[in-house]
Structures are given as C-alpha cells and as structure tokens.
Write an enzyme that holds these catalytic residues in place. Structure first.
Site, PDB file in Angstrom:
ATOM      1  N   CYS A 155       0.815  -1.081  -0.014  1.00 44.03           N
ATOM      2  CA  CYS A 155       0.104  -0.075  -0.250  1.00 44.03           C
ATOM      3  C   CYS A 155       1.021   1.288  -0.025  1.00 44.03           C
ATOM      4  O   CYS A 155       1.961   1.313   0.784  1.00 44.03           O
ATOM      5  CB  CYS A 155      -0.893  -0.005   1.183  1.00 44.03           C
ATOM      6  SG  CYS A 155      -2.114  -1.226   1.407  1.00 44.03           S
ATOM      7  N   ARG A 190       3.601  -0.160  -4.993  1.00 44.51           N
ATOM      8  CA  ARG A 190       3.438  -0.768  -3.617  1.00 44.51           C
ATOM      9  C   ARG A 190       2.094  -1.461  -3.719  1.00 44.51           C
ATOM     10  O   ARG A 190       1.929  -2.197  -2.518  1.00 44.51           O
ATOM     11  CB  ARG A 190       3.453   0.280  -2.288  1.00 44.51           C
ATOM     12  CG  ARG A 190       4.756   0.958  -2.452  1.00 44.51           C
ATOM     13  CD  ARG A 190       4.845   2.134  -1.232  1.00 44.51           C
ATOM     14  NE  ARG A 190       4.575   1.553  -0.059  1.00 44.51           N
ATOM     15  CZ  ARG A 190       5.647   1.163   0.731  1.00 44.51           C
ATOM     16  NH1 ARG A 190       6.695   1.246   0.285  1.00 44.51           N
ATOM     17  NH2 ARG A 190       5.434   0.724   1.935  1.00 44.51           N
ATOM     18  N   TRP A 250      -3.022  -2.585  -1.410  1.00 46.11           N
ATOM     19  CA  TRP A 250      -2.626  -3.938  -1.958  1.00 46.11           C
ATOM     20  C   TRP A 250      -3.431  -4.841  -0.756  1.00 46.11           C
ATOM     21  O   TRP A 250      -3.266  -4.636   0.216  1.00 46.11           O
ATOM     22  CB  TRP A 250      -1.270  -4.204  -1.725  1.00 46.11           C
ATOM     23  CG  TRP A 250      -0.978  -5.752  -2.279  1.00 46.11           C
ATOM     24  CD1 TRP A 250      -0.609  -6.234  -3.385  1.00 46.11           C
ATOM     25  CD2 TRP A 250      -0.715  -6.796  -1.327  1.00 46.11           C
ATOM     26  NE1 TRP A 250      -0.164  -7.265  -3.254  1.00 46.11           N
ATOM     27  CE2 TRP A 250      -0.330  -7.867  -1.931  1.00 46.11           C
ATOM     28  CE3 TRP A 250      -0.924  -6.934   0.042  1.00 46.11           C
ATOM     29  CZ2 TRP A 250      -0.211  -9.307  -1.761  1.00 46.11           C
ATOM     30  CZ3 TRP A 250      -0.828  -8.331   0.516  1.00 46.11           C
ATOM     31  CH2 TRP A 250      -0.485  -9.352  -0.127  1.00 46.11           C
ATOM     32  N   ASN A 277      -1.392   1.741   6.104  1.00 43.87           N
ATOM     33  CA  ASN A 277      -0.473   0.711   5.540  1.00 43.87           C
ATOM     34  C   ASN A 277      -0.094   0.006   6.556  1.00 43.87           C
ATOM     35  O   ASN A 277       0.278   0.137   7.631  1.00 43.87           O
ATOM     36  CB  ASN A 277       0.531   1.538   4.842  1.00 43.87           C
ATOM     37  CG  ASN A 277       1.532   0.499   4.188  1.00 43.87           C
ATOM     38  OD1 ASN A 277       1.252  -0.989   4.094  1.00 43.87           O
ATOM     39  ND2 ASN A 277       2.854   0.832   4.061  1.00 43.87           N
ATOM     40  N   GLY A 278      -0.615  -1.582   6.402  1.00 47.13           N
ATOM     41  CA  GLY A 278      -0.018  -2.427   7.381  1.00 47.13           C
ATOM     42  C   GLY A 278      -1.411  -3.381   7.878  1.00 47.13           C
ATOM     43  O   GLY A 278      -2.217  -3.232   7.383  1.00 47.13           O
ATOM     44  N   GLU A 329      15.934 -17.872  -9.959  1.00 46.20           N
ATOM     45  CA  GLU A 329      15.791 -16.597 -10.239  1.00 46.20           C
ATOM     46  C   GLU A 329      15.310 -16.388 -11.783  1.00 46.20           C
ATOM     47  O   GLU A 329      14.158 -15.522 -11.659  1.00 46.20           O
ATOM     48  CB  GLU A 329      16.887 -15.779  -9.944  1.00 46.20           C
ATOM     49  CG  GLU A 329      17.004 -14.160 -10.299  1.00 46.20           C
ATOM     50  CD  GLU A 329      15.739 -13.485  -9.373  1.00 46.20           C
ATOM     51  OE1 GLU A 329      15.470 -13.965  -8.627  1.00 46.20           O
ATOM     52  OE2 GLU A 329      15.581 -12.224  -9.832  1.00 46.20           O
ATOM     53  N   LYS A 335      11.465 -14.927 -12.304  1.00 45.90           N
ATOM     54  CA  LYS A 335      11.109 -13.700 -13.278  1.00 45.90           C
ATOM     55  C   LYS A 335       9.982 -14.092 -14.013  1.00 45.90           C
ATOM     56  O   LYS A 335       9.057 -13.357 -14.385  1.00 45.90           O
ATOM     57  CB  LYS A 335      12.400 -13.498 -14.112  1.00 45.90           C
ATOM     58  CG  LYS A 335      13.458 -12.634 -13.300  1.00 45.90           C
ATOM     59  CD  LYS A 335      13.070 -11.139 -12.841  1.00 45.90           C
ATOM     60  CE  LYS A 335      12.408 -11.248 -11.444  1.00 45.90           C
ATOM     61  NZ  LYS A 335      13.536 -11.153 -10.310  1.00 45.90           N
ATOM     62  N   GLU A 337       6.515 -14.561 -12.245  1.00 45.53           N
ATOM     63  CA  GLU A 337       5.793 -13.334 -11.443  1.00 45.53           C
ATOM     64  C   GLU A 337       5.218 -12.367 -12.651  1.00 45.53           C
ATOM     65  O   GLU A 337       4.300 -11.573 -12.374  1.00 45.53           O
ATOM     66  CB  GLU A 337       6.627 -12.712 -10.574  1.00 45.53           C
ATOM     67  CG  GLU A 337       7.980 -11.839 -11.163  1.00 45.53           C
ATOM     68  CD  GLU A 337       8.862 -11.370 -10.109  1.00 45.53           C
ATOM     69  OE1 GLU A 337       8.260 -11.113  -8.980  1.00 45.53           O
ATOM     70  OE2 GLU A 337      10.100 -11.257 -10.182  1.00 45.53           O
ATOM     71  N   HIS A 353      15.583 -37.128 -10.741  1.00 51.54           N
ATOM     72  CA  HIS A 353      14.901 -37.685  -9.340  1.00 51.54           C
ATOM     73  C   HIS A 353      13.366 -37.264  -9.452  1.00 51.54           C
ATOM     74  O   HIS A 353      12.901 -37.117  -8.283  1.00 51.54           O
ATOM     75  CB  HIS A 353      15.547 -37.030  -8.281  1.00 51.54           C
ATOM     76  CG  HIS A 353      16.979 -37.366  -8.148  1.00 51.54           C
ATOM     77  ND1 HIS A 353      17.219 -38.711  -7.667  1.00 51.54           N
ATOM     78  CD2 HIS A 353      18.212 -36.607  -8.170  1.00 51.54           C
ATOM     79  CE1 HIS A 353      18.489 -38.825  -7.858  1.00 51.54           C
ATOM     80  NE2 HIS A 353      19.087 -37.495  -8.086  1.00 51.54           N
ATOM     81  N   LYS A 403       5.764  -4.321  -4.558  1.00 52.64           N
ATOM     82  CA  LYS A 403       7.147  -4.533  -4.553  1.00 52.64           C
ATOM     83  C   LYS A 403       7.669  -4.620  -3.202  1.00 52.64           C
ATOM     84  O   LYS A 403       8.546  -5.328  -3.188  1.00 52.64           O
ATOM     85  CB  LYS A 403       7.521  -2.910  -5.024  1.00 52.64           C
ATOM     86  CG  LYS A 403       9.112  -2.845  -5.016  1.00 52.64           C
ATOM     87  CD  LYS A 403       9.513  -3.167  -6.356  1.00 52.64           C
ATOM     88  CE  LYS A 403      11.168  -3.345  -6.271  1.00 52.64           C
ATOM     89  NZ  LYS A 403      11.691  -4.293  -7.151  1.00 52.64           N
TER      90      LYS A 403
HETATM   91  C1  AGP Z   1      11.099 -10.542  -6.899  1.00 50.83           C
HETATM   92  O1  AGP Z   1      11.181 -10.173  -8.449  1.00 50.83           O
HETATM   93  C2  AGP Z   1      10.311  -9.835  -6.114  1.00 50.83           C
HETATM   94  N1  AGP Z   1      10.237  -8.470  -5.974  1.00 50.83           N
HETATM   95  C3  AGP Z   1      10.323 -10.485  -4.513  1.00 50.83           C
HETATM   96  O2  AGP Z   1      10.665 -11.792  -4.493  1.00 50.83           O
HETATM   97  C4  AGP Z   1      11.526  -9.596  -3.787  1.00 50.83           C
HETATM   98  O3  AGP Z   1      12.730  -9.888  -4.017  1.00 50.83           O
HETATM   99  C5  AGP Z   1      11.081 -10.116  -2.358  1.00 50.83           C
HETATM  100  O4  AGP Z   1       9.817  -9.542  -1.849  1.00 50.83           O
HETATM  101  C6  AGP Z   1      12.155  -9.519  -1.389  1.00 50.83           C
HETATM  102  O5  AGP Z   1      12.081  -7.993  -1.490  1.00 50.83           O
HETATM  103  P1  AGP Z   1      13.326  -7.357  -0.682  1.00 50.83           P
HETATM  104  O6  AGP Z   1      14.537  -7.525  -1.470  1.00 50.83           O
HETATM  105  O7  AGP Z   1      12.965  -5.874  -1.010  1.00 50.83           O
HETATM  106  O8  AGP Z   1      13.466  -7.597   0.734  1.00 50.83           O
END
Ligand code: AGP
Length: 615
Positions: free
Chosen positions: A2, A27, A75, A101-102, A488, A492, A495, A511, A610
C-alpha cells in the site's frame, strides 16, 4: 504494501497526491482513493483499480479549492479489492479520515468492542476499525486528535503507517508509524507525506523519516511536532537532504521500468563497485567490514536471511563464501526462520539481504536473530530503510530506485556486493594469495562493460521469446553458482508472465522433474563453461532425448551445446564465480519479452507488490 501520500499547505493537494500515488503504485494497485478538504468542505473519491482510474474520476468532481489531502493506493489484505474497502476510511461521525498501510492484528476484538458501543462498519477492513477507535477515544476522553491517535495506537497490535485528519478541523495531519515506513517532506509552510520520499521529490529534498513508535503532528502553519507514541517523549526532527535525481524514478524513454532497470545494470554495478573496488591498490575497501573485522574473522558460521529474489542472491552468497573464505553458510527463508526458534550460536553472523529494506518477514527474522545475540549485517538498496537501521552494520548496494515489481538490478548488485565481501574476507583471511585476488579484482572491474556488451547483442532473445509466449510451463536448470540463477530465472518468468516455471539443480532432473519433459516443455539451461559443464551437457542430452525444447545460456564460442539446443544465448567468458551476474541478464530479458508478447503488465504484475510489508 500500500502506498500513502498526503499534503497540507497552500498548494492544491490533488495533483501532488495523484502524482505521488502514481510513483507509489509499485506498492499496490488494486484500488485507490483520495480525500481532499478545505475549511468548510471535503470530498472523498475512491475507486477499484489503478491510480489512473482515480485521477479520471477526480476530474469529474467540482474543485473545492482544498489545502489538505490524504491518498492511498491499496494492496488488499483484509477485504477484497472494491470501492468500499479502498482507503481513505472514515469514522462513524464522518469527521475523521484515515489512510493506513499495514495490518491491525487485533482488529476483530477491537471491532467487537466498538460494535457493542454502537459503532457500525461499512467495509471489511481492519483500517476502518482503527479510525473508529480513534474517534471513540477522542469523544470519550475529550482529547485532541493527536492524543486520541496516540491512545488508540497504544491499544493496537500489528503494523501501521497512518495519516489521519479531521475534516471538521482541517488544520493538521497526524502521522504515525510502526513497521510501515513513512517519510515527511518539509516544504515552505507545508508538509508532504509518503510511504517513501519519491512522491515529493520534485517538491522538496528535505525529509524526516519517522522511526517505529513515532508520531508527528504536521500543522498548516508549518509546525512539526514529533513524539514517541509509548513514552510521550518529544523527539527533535532529524532532517535529511535527499540526493536522488528525478530521472532515477522516471521511465526515461523506456516502455517499462523493468526494461529500464535491466538496461541500467552496467551503471548500477559500477555504482556498487565505486570507491570499494580499488584494483590499482590491489584491495577492496568496505568500511563496515573493516570496522567489524574481528567479528568477520572469528565468525564460525554465516546465516543469510532473505525473501524472494534476495533469497536467491543469498544462495549465490553461499557458493561465493564457501569458495572464497571456506566458511559454513546457511541460507534461510526469513518467513521460516522467524517462526522456528532458530539456533544462533555465539560467533554466528546473520546477513539480511533486502532491496527495499522493509520486507516484514526479513525484518522480523532480523529482530529475532538480534535478540539471540547474533551480529547482524545488512545488504540493502534503500538508504535509511528499516532493515538498514536495525542492523549492527551493513552495506548499501547503490542500485538506485528499483520501481518495477520484478527485481532485476537489485539482484545483480546484491551479487556484486556479495562478491566484494567475499573478496575482502578472502584478503583478510588469506584464503587466496594476493596475485589471485588481484586477478579477480581486475576481472570484476570489467563486469559492467561486459554486461553492456551483452545487452547490446541480445536482440535474438526477442525472437526466441516468440516461440515460447504461449507455453504453459517452463523448467530452468543450473548447477553450482548458477543453480540460484535458475531459481531466479523461473521466478522472473512466473511473476510477470504468469507461466508456471520451476528452477532445479540440473542433476535433480532425474529424481522426478524429468517426467515433465515432452515436446511442449521449454527448458532453460545455464550451461556455461568450467565445473560441471560436461555434466550439464549430459542433462541437455537427456532433455533432447525426450523432445524437450532447449534454450541454453552458454559461454561465448561454445560449440557443443549449440549442436544440441534449440536456441543458444551466449554470455561473455568470465570466471565461474562471476557467471551468476551475467547469466541472469538474458533470463530477465527473456521473461520480459515473453510477458510483453502475452500482453502482461510487467511493471505491475497481478497480486504482487514491490515491498512486502505484511506477513
Ligand atoms: C522478485 O522479483 C520480487 N520483487 C520479490 O521476490 C522480492 O525480491 C522479495 O519480496 C524480497 O524483497 P526485498 O528484497 O525488498 O526484501
């Protein structure tokens, strides 16, 4: 999660808040809202969807010449994304408005108490409970708004960043924080508030970051009063001068922030290395390591704690530290670590990696490790973030603002920092001789240039992407240093394109996952030269025999894999420990292009935000 923006002063708050919310959309973006008011009128606008929709709706409303406003991009946690659950929320009297927010964890019991006292609720949110609790206290105790906010927050369990105002007395904004960041921008007799400082970067460079358990009263006459919510002690505001450029938070001609951030990696890594990698002097300068040299030299074990992409970087860290400094390393998901009563020994170092520095699970894990007596070292990108402030010491990645939800330059700069630390500790522990270390240092200094070259010659990736844009699944394989890169790459793709993707160590195929291989299964294999190369080639053979489609990331000039794979993407030849940085780049571009071909919103993928400031 948020985004919050607020303003009080002599300007029209609407463009300030809408512009600010656009910058904070990373956010959360499932609904948005704004309340503006002047001395006699107020106007609330809320809508399901993005800030653009809110902005259009606002244009249809009459201008009431406001001087104060609070805005929010959401969010969803409590309650589905819809108009009524969108913020700002208001109290039963219709006087008090709040953005939050929270998560208020004890909202249910507070809500029951308020219902028993005659309150009713229009939304499913925890936030609406808090604004009514504030009102209940204000009326019952006959106190000023800031006191009512303080008393209410002392009853709250959970996390919050809030801005509250009284539309019947719109002379001040009350701002408070516990666990969710809030920055206050200081203007000419005016105040800006944001979940970070980006919303007001073009209005002021002077910023005060609220600490946990602090609240501020921002008055229309330009006065700011900060105090501790628990102890009631006044706090002198510490004013920082922001150094960010406006360009760094704009797309700068790129179609998406993600693409811009992929292309920024040569510069971002150069910034990470600047002043630290001193090739001419044959050394690496990291003040925070020098300062705590003894701790690092005596460490018996290093425990990495992180989430998501930062967890993948931590895994690369494990390979790097084992290789360069021969120290036992464990890599923990912060969300698991925090609830497991982890064993932390004296002489353990816990390294928390986080781009945002605000990830709730990482922050909570950090606090647990700290309570257990560990030395906590942070690797963060956002300067002044909660994690960077909670650690005993640490290092910034200096990647610049990362706005795209999918992490790109954050990952490569985190790995760069880990390489710097590994090389520095190897120098201190003398696990490698100075000649070898100098060679690694010299090679590291060439990495930004090699990435630049790699990005320039990456147009074939767009063609490759066309073949797999309709795929349902995808497997990523890598070994050694490049196993985390496979994870990774898969993250990518899933997501931003919503294609199901999994990463595995290449040898794990037999396996189980090999059962998935058929002619419809694309398999991305990182098959760069050196250790395990022949073994990975054998894995490629196994996939080919089962008609899987192979996209191989290979070292420049590779001929063996080229004969087996359906597509090859070459990366420059570098020492194996540097391949994770380079091999990641084509995977980022491949995911980006596939997501574009599928018409996905790459900067704001569905269901994501994010900075994950909730559990
Ligand atoms: C990955 O593309 C995401 N943005 C997510 O996995 C992110 O790395 C994770 O939420 C951790 O965020 P941070 O590095 O801000 O702690």
């Amino acid at each position: 999660m948020c985004g919050i923006v607020a303003y009080i002063g002599n300007k029209d708050p609407k463009p300030i808040i809408i512009g600010g919310l656009h910058r904070l959309e990373y956010r959360g973006y499932d609904s948005a809202g704004i309340l503006v008011c002047n001395n006699s009128e107020y106007q609330l606008t809320k809508i399901t969807g993005k800030v653009n929709a809110l902005s259009k709706m606002l244009e249809t409303k009459p201008n009431i010449a406001p001087h104060l406003g609070i805005g929010h991009t959401r969010w969803a946690t409590h309650g589905i994304p819809n108009d009524k659950n969108a913020h700002p929320h208001y109290s039963n009297s219709g006087k008090l408005y709040m953005v939050h927010n929270g998560i208020i964890e004890n909202y249910d019991s507070l809500k029951m108490e308020l219902i028993n006292r005659g309150y009713s609720f229009y939304s499913d949110t925890d936030s609406e409970v808090l604004v009514n609790l504030i009102e209940e206290i204000k009326v019952k105790e006959n106190v000023k708004l800031h006191k009512a906010v303080q008393l209410a927050l002392n009853q709250v369990v959970g996390a919050y960043g809030i801005v509250v105002c009284d539309t019947f007395n719109p002379k001040e904004l009350i701002v408070a924080r516990l666990g969710s960041p809030l920055a206050i921008g200081l203007g000419e007799s005016s105040f800006y508030v944001g979940s970070d400082a980006t919303p007001f970067l073009d209005h002021t460079r002077k910023v005060v970051y609220l600490e946990d358990n602090e609240m501020a009263v921002l008055s229309k006459n330009g006065k700011i009063n900060i105090k501790n919510i628990i102890s009631d002690e006044p706090i002198h505001p510490y004013i920082e001068e922001l150094q960010w450029s406006l360009n760094s938070i704009q797309k700068g001609g790129y179609r998406h922030f993600m693409l811009k951030e992929i292309h920024e990696q040569p510069k971002a890594i150069s910034d990470t290395l600047r002043g630290r990698l001193l090739v001419d002097k044959g050394t690496i300068q990291i003040n925070s390591i020098n300062e705590y040299k003894e701790k690092f030299l005596n460490a018996k074990r290093i425990v990495f704690v992180a989430c998501g992409t930062s967890w993948h970087a931590s895994l690369v860290g494990e390979y790097l530290f084992e290789y360069f400094i021969r120290i036992p390393v464990e890599v923990e998901y912060a969300s698991e670590f925090r609830y497991r009563d982890p064993i932390i020994e004296k002489d353990d170092i816990v390294i928390c990696i986080s781009q945002s520095g605000e990830t709730a699970d990482t922050l909570a894990a950090l606090k647990i490790a700290k309570e257990k007596g560990a030395f906590i070292y942070g690797i963060c990108n956002v300067v002044g973030s909660s994690i960077s402030r909670e650690t005993h010491s640490g290092i910034y990645t200096h990647a610049g603002p990362e706005i795209g939800v999918a992490s790109t330059k954050a990952f490569s700069t985190q790995i760069t920092v880990l390489i710097l630390i590994a090389l520095k500790l190897a120098e201190l522990k003398k696990t490698f001789d100075s000649r070898q270390l100098h060679d690694y240092q010299a090679e590291l200094s060439q990495i930004p240039g090699k990435i630049e070259q790699l990005i320039k010659t990456s147009s074939s990736i767009d063609e490759i992407a066309k073949n797999y844009s309709d795929s349902q699944n995808c497997i990523y394989l890598g070994r050694g240093f490049n196993f985390p890169v496979a994870l990774e790459g898969a993250l990518k793709l899933k997501e931003i394109s919503y294609i199901h993707a999994e990463g595995y160590p290449a040898a794990e195929m037999k396996h189980g996952p090999i059962a998935l291989i058929d002619k419809n299964m694309p398999v991305v294999v990182i098959a760069t030269k050196k250790t395990n190369y022949e073994k990975v080639v054998s894995n490629i053979q196994e996939i080919k025999s089962r008609e899987g489609k192979i996209i191989a990331i290979v070292s420049e000039g590779d001929e063996t894999v080229a004969k087996l794979a359906n597509h090859v993407i070459e990366i420059p030849n570098v020492s194996e420990c540097f391949t994770p940085i380079l091999a990641t780049i084509p995977l980022q571009l491949l995911s980006y292009q596939i997501a574009i071909n599928r018409g996905c919103n790459v900067d704001q993928p569905r269901n994501l935000a994010k900075s994950v400031t909730v559990e």
